[in-house]
Design an enzyme around this catalytic site. Structure first.
Site, mmCIF file in Angstrom:
data_model
loop_
_atom_site.group_PDB
_atom_site.id
_atom_site.type_symbol
_atom_site.label_atom_id
_atom_site.label_comp_id
_atom_site.label_asym_id
_atom_site.label_seq_id
_atom_site.Cartn_x
_atom_site.Cartn_y
_atom_site.Cartn_z
ATOM 1 N N SER A 1 14.100 57.037 98.447
ATOM 2 C CA SER A 1 13.828 57.544 99.802
ATOM 3 C C SER A 1 13.148 56.545 100.720
ATOM 4 O O SER A 1 13.050 56.802 101.927
ATOM 5 C CB SER A 1 12.965 58.804 99.729
ATOM 6 O OG SER A 1 13.687 59.850 99.137
ATOM 7 N N LYS B 1 15.091 55.674 103.671
ATOM 8 C CA LYS B 1 15.252 56.566 104.826
ATOM 9 C C LYS B 1 14.594 56.018 106.082
ATOM 10 O O LYS B 1 15.049 56.273 107.197
ATOM 11 C CB LYS B 1 14.682 57.948 104.492
ATOM 12 C CG LYS B 1 15.446 58.656 103.389
ATOM 13 C CD LYS B 1 14.742 59.946 102.944
ATOM 14 C CE LYS B 1 15.527 60.593 101.798
ATOM 15 N NZ LYS B 1 14.803 61.766 101.238
ATOM 16 N N TYR C 1 25.072 58.397 101.102
ATOM 17 C CA TYR C 1 23.665 58.721 100.853
ATOM 18 C C TYR C 1 23.244 58.291 99.450
ATOM 19 O O TYR C 1 22.187 57.691 99.271
ATOM 20 C CB TYR C 1 23.449 60.227 101.049
ATOM 21 C CG TYR C 1 22.049 60.683 100.773
ATOM 22 C CD1 TYR C 1 21.024 60.428 101.695
ATOM 23 C CD2 TYR C 1 21.729 61.371 99.611
ATOM 24 C CE1 TYR C 1 19.723 60.852 101.441
ATOM 25 C CE2 TYR C 1 20.442 61.789 99.355
ATOM 26 C CZ TYR C 1 19.447 61.529 100.274
ATOM 27 O OH TYR C 1 18.162 61.944 100.024
ATOM 28 N N TYR D 1 6.571 63.362 102.080
ATOM 29 C CA TYR D 1 6.947 64.729 101.710
ATOM 30 C C TYR D 1 5.842 65.703 102.134
ATOM 31 O O TYR D 1 5.289 65.567 103.211
ATOM 32 C CB TYR D 1 7.245 64.824 100.208
ATOM 33 C CG TYR D 1 8.184 63.751 99.733
ATOM 34 C CD1 TYR D 1 9.405 63.547 100.364
ATOM 35 C CD2 TYR D 1 7.860 62.931 98.673
ATOM 36 C CE1 TYR D 1 10.287 62.559 99.929
ATOM 37 C CE2 TYR D 1 8.724 61.946 98.228
ATOM 38 C CZ TYR D 1 9.933 61.760 98.864
ATOM 39 O OH TYR D 1 10.775 60.793 98.440
ATOM 40 N N VAL E 1 11.153 58.309 95.126
ATOM 41 C CA VAL E 1 10.909 58.742 93.749
ATOM 42 C C VAL E 1 11.130 57.632 92.724
ATOM 43 O O VAL E 1 10.860 57.812 91.543
ATOM 44 C CB VAL E 1 11.757 59.974 93.359
ATOM 45 C CG1 VAL E 1 11.350 61.183 94.163
ATOM 46 C CG2 VAL E 1 13.229 59.676 93.476
#
Lengths: 303, 303, 303, 303
Positions: free
Chosen positions: C63, C66, C188, C239, C257
């Site tokens: 992530s 992102k 993705y 998060y 992660v």
């Protein structure tokens, strides 16, 4: 139907379940009840009543009272109640606030706590003494003038009533209570504290099996209204276990955390069972098992 | 930095926004405020203060008080508060009960109403007079002994306070309030009713720009604690618009439904802006626009 | 600032945390990583880079990618992205569908999985090869042409990607994906599978500390856009622990992660830390501790 | 009972409702149906069938098929299904994902879309051809070998099936589907596309009124299983309007967005009504009105 024989067989069959589950522990007065108690009574529509076990021992009716409060309000006020409370199963625990917020202070149904508070509020507006009017009704229909409040339980409910106060103030914030919150809570706690036996409750609920006709033969509710209360009991009467109760027992029913459950076989009889041990969703373990066994033995079910 | 020139330019730029949005209407005292008011003040860390427009007019601080109450509790009690309230953005409106139920009575952060009630409860336990202690603090840091409660606003908040009562009783049902609910509500409503001007609030919040050092040079909070309050303001200070406020303004801030917002530029200055028209999420329309413009003009942002 | 000395001290201080937490176990390729790895790098805005531990070992960025995908879309497309994704903290786990349903298929922010899928979808529309465009960008900014996809990880993500497929189909049902769901998922999963070291990521993220200026001195983003990405990282980058990360670390950051986290100190430097053991909310235990310690030692924080 | 006379009276009474509501518009094939159609049929337990209006016109059964799929799985597999799907009313729309996430991929009941996908998945495992097995069953029980899939509708459902795909992938992520998602979806869409008339459906559902005995006199389900399917239909058969349907109609029923509803009067007959205009919760406006009127005229209700 030889009710005595059937009830004896039911009692024998469910004996292993008696004492299972947890007695409601949120107030001391309920927590002190002996979990080994079990009673069941059946009141035939002709007025006869039969029972076994602790069927004449009074216990705290708690939420079983909600079915009677609803009947009183519908009898006096008709359908207008449904502008203030829904009649759909909630799918959530009985004291949840989540749905209430998503639905702008309109409780999902009259049997979750929030909905029952609205019913009590309306009964208070209609009678000026909600708890008193309900007590009088239960005495008349049970034929037992000794039915009364347990003031110790009511006081204890009030002392531990923060969650219900939250529900009531929350609805008040949406304008869905007409009376002052403390008044509504007071009547609600007293209503829940009423003590009755299986015998009393089975008789008091007979009008639901007699399609609306009361103990003295006078009509309390129209035939249609009586059916509709049965429908609400079936879909919403046992908290978030209503689907399971319909599946296993197949009867309209209303339970309370005192361990009592009433169930209606329209046109035949009204049952009341009591045993204090509760399952995770707040219904009497032995009580549900007894009703399940009763319907299996008799073949009676609405389905 | 020529603050006067910058503030003049800000005021001119946001003039078209003044009067937009809705004045908070849930209590009459707030609803009566003139939506055309606008003021902004900046208090430099050296103690100077500059302002334009209605910057010396007192208004109802409402939730802006929550930042100061949090500072008082952290100063006296350290990190133990975080056992009773989280510090995550809520993603929900300031008075929502949904999250509180999902998270067992632990409010998401100290700036939503539920969390602020916990802070007030703790301040009450620590001081014996939560509202009084806060008032004294605000007088001292603003240097204005005339700062005071608006008892009419406090009474009006109480009268229309069913939603906050619901939040408080709900947390009490989880054991997350130590003082009686009516006591906590009383101090909370008085805390919110305090009247201060932009000048007062910018000065009172200067310790957050001075890394914890108060008006008289004494340390109110450790450097780390001051940073942490700024962090909580940035992530949680503007209700469910915190992400947008960080995106547009890029400063720690705390807003109130009275139309005030304080914002901190660590190491430089503290701003306070006031204009009563609110956007859909409860933040001052012209206030957010003014802070946005101020950061654009100065290039100051924490990012 | 003697970065080497600071990083050595950080590494020593967090050594007890290395190996704590759980390595991401949802795909075999990630589960096999040695939990005892730890590396940290700091890239100064002048282009220098310093590191300790396993700072040159490639790991799965997951992530962390992102933040870069968001930058690419904002650079090409400006503010129009925000019609399809919000920028508020979610208060829910990264792969939750609940909020998505309540908010009609508009993800809360670009860093939860649903939002990142929208960003990838938009990047695909803008470039015709979302994963490829991102890879090229990361190679250029890190100065490392060896940065590449881990096709085994991407395949494994796809094989265990039912939850992300659910998110994507759900948004498609609201019309919030322009490309076919399998295409979006493919890009993705490849984007997440990119392998980079702390060194690579700290350098690649330097434009966020340089207010939008890339490795070669050309402007990638406007000053305002760079600040805004930092703001979104601070409020949404870790998060449902964003509030806690802001409180403890006080920097814009983005975690993955795989155990990596990048953090930005605007105007100074970009950090990247890696250690595979994750806390309950999916952030590297030793990584967060290292950033916390770094800011304590340096006194650098945005607050 | 003179069914013909009763149905004629019902049809006359509900004529003003025919055409009200909205025809399901999410796929072109359904949107093209004439909203002015209305038919009703009653199949007596002795095998006779009577109807009025468009009672012999085939329509898309859609979710009405779910009651039959459930019966097939229970008949072959008994109670083990309930480990994978609940039997409580959902209180949410038929295609909601919220509850599914809160309850770890276990659908609330077999009649919401998620639950029906689990039933189809199980039927596929049991038969190797879920849609084919269902079609064969419906042909046999209706006595109409012409009952068939509408492949155009099935293709259109698939094309617009993102929401159902999301539900299926979401459950797959929890391990609650045994077959590949595309396989389950394919059978589900074909199952929903079956075309039958009121006549066909009333006859096909007769085993539910005959306590489990099929057209040819052989037992399809035990008496207890048949009752239990009726119970699930009553509590969950009409989406989030189940409470209202029980209140107004008082019968077990299952509706579909094609405008069809079957209803069971245990021991007497099975009804099927069809009219394409739907209310806000997806049930046929004229259909519900017709069943309401039928029970009022006959006095038949399970309550």
């Amino acid at each position: 139907m030889d009710y005595q024989a059937v009830l004896d067989e039911v009692a024998a069959a469910v004996a292993p379940h008696v004492g299972r589950g947890e007695v409601a522990g949120y107030i001391p007065a309920l927590a002190a009840v002996d979990p080994g108690r079990f009673g069941i009574a059946v009141a035939d529509i002709d007025g006869g009543v039969t029972g076994v076990g602790d069927w004449e021992t009074p216990f705290s009716v708690q939420s079983v009272s909600k079915a009677f409060a609803l009947a009183l309000v519908l009898a006096r006020d008709g359908e207008s109640l449904w502008r203030r409370v829904g009649r759909e199963p909630s799918g959530n625990p009985f004291n949840s606030l989540v749905q209430l917020e998503h639905e702008n202070g309109i409780p999902r149904n009259p049997f979750i706590n929030a909905g029952a508070l609205v019913v009590t509020d309306r009964l208070q507006s209609l009678t000026g003494d909600a708890a008193g009017a309900l007590l009088e009704f239960l005495r008349a229909e049970s034929g037992n003038p000794a039915v009364s409040f347990d003031h110790g339980v009511a006081a204890s409910e009030a002392e531990h009533g923060d969650r219900n106060a939250a529900l009531a103030y929350f609805m008040a914030s949406y304008g869905n209570l007409d009376n002052p919150v403390p008044t509504v809570l007071d009547h609600y706690f007293r209503q829940c504290s009423i003590e009755m036996s299986c015998r009393d409750l089975a008789l008091a609920g007979s009008f639901l099996a007699r399609h609306g006709v009361g103990r003295d033969g006078a009509r309390l509710l129209s035939r249609s209204e009586a059916k509709r209360i049965n429908a609400v009991m079936l879909t919403c009467g046992t908290y978030d276990a209503a689907g399971d109760f319909a599946y296993r027992v197949g009867l309209p029913g209303k339970s309370g955390v005192g361990g009592g459950i009433i169930a209606v076989i329209p046109g035949r009889c009204t049952l009341c069972v009591w045993s204090p041990g509760l399952d995770a969703r707040g219904n009497s373990v032995a009580g549900v098992a007894a009703l399940d066994h009763f319907t299996t033995l008799t073949g009676w079910s609405v389905f």
